[in-house]
Design an enzyme around this catalytic site. Structure first.
Site, short mmCIF file in Angstrom:
data_model
loop_
_atom_site.label_atom_id
_atom_site.label_comp_id
_atom_site.label_asym_id
_atom_site.label_seq_id
_atom_site.Cartn_x
_atom_site.Cartn_y
_atom_site.Cartn_z
N CYS A 77 46.70 42.65 -7.96
CA CYS A 77 48.15 42.74 -8.17
C CYS A 77 48.62 44.13 -7.80
CB CYS A 77 48.45 42.45 -9.65
SG CYS A 77 50.20 42.65 -10.08
N CYS A 80 49.81 46.06 -11.24
CA CYS A 80 48.90 46.47 -12.32
C CYS A 80 47.43 46.52 -11.92
CB CYS A 80 49.09 45.55 -13.53
SG CYS A 80 48.50 43.86 -13.25
N CYS A 125 51.21 37.04 -12.24
CA CYS A 125 50.07 37.82 -12.70
C CYS A 125 49.97 37.65 -14.20
CB CYS A 125 50.24 39.29 -12.33
SG CYS A 125 48.95 40.35 -13.03
N CYS A 128 50.62 41.38 -16.02
CA CYS A 128 51.92 42.06 -16.06
C CYS A 128 53.12 41.12 -15.90
CB CYS A 128 51.99 43.17 -15.01
SG CYS A 128 52.07 42.58 -13.31
N CYS A 149 50.56 30.03 -2.35
CA CYS A 149 51.32 30.70 -1.31
C CYS A 149 51.85 32.00 -1.91
CB CYS A 149 52.44 29.76 -0.86
SG CYS A 149 53.32 30.33 0.59
#
Length: 161
Positions: A77, A80, A125, A128, A149
């Site tokens: 990510c 984070c 995510c 976060c 996607c």
């Protein structure tokens, strides 16, 4: 007769209001392990990263260099640094966005998104809450059949050492 009709209308309106209030009270907002204010996110993310991750935006297709990246490694990510996807689960979907047939276990949250008028599976995510993209059922049949996607700006690639 008018009184009966009036009482029926009042009963219907009262019951509808009661159900709506019960639905709202059950919905609670998830608290993520990494939480920041909008000001803090804007300090660490580019404007496009903020738009995608924090405002659930979408980058232009075929604009991410990660779309055609097939090196071995892990995609984390952007916000984070949580590991989200492994390179061995990446495939070329032809859509113009990095696509994976599965996420790393417990790293991605599935949510429902109605922003374009119908339900879609939104991917976030799990650390976060950053918007990553959407899941579709048109992925590789030989594996999971899923296509995650993902917006390239929501990911950073960490090459295998």
């Amino acid at each position: 007769m008018r009184r009966i009709a009036l009482l029926c209308i009042i009963a219907i309106l009262t019951s509808c209001t009661g159900l709506a209030q019960k639905k709202e009270s059950k919905k609670t907002k998830k608290v993520y392990e990494v939480t920041k204010t909008d000001v803090e996110w804007k300090k660490i993310l580019t404007s496009m990263e903020y738009y995608v991750l924090r405002e659930a935006g979408t980058e232009r297709s075929f604009s991410s260099p990660l779309n055609k990246n097939y090196e071995k490694g892990t995609y984390v990510c952007t916000a984070c640094k949580t590991p989200l996807y492994k390179s061995e689960h990446k495939f070329d979907s032809g859509t113009g966005w990095p696509s994976f047939d599965r996420a790393i276990s417990n790293s991605v949250e599935l949510d429902v998104d109605y922003k374009i008028g119908y339900a879609r599976t939104e991917l976030k995510c799990n650390t976060c809450g950053g918007h990553l993209g959407h899941s579709f059922d048109d992925g590789p049949r030989k594996t999971t059949g899923k296509r995650h996607c993902i917006n390239g700006v929501a990911l950073k690639f960490v090459p295998e050492k």
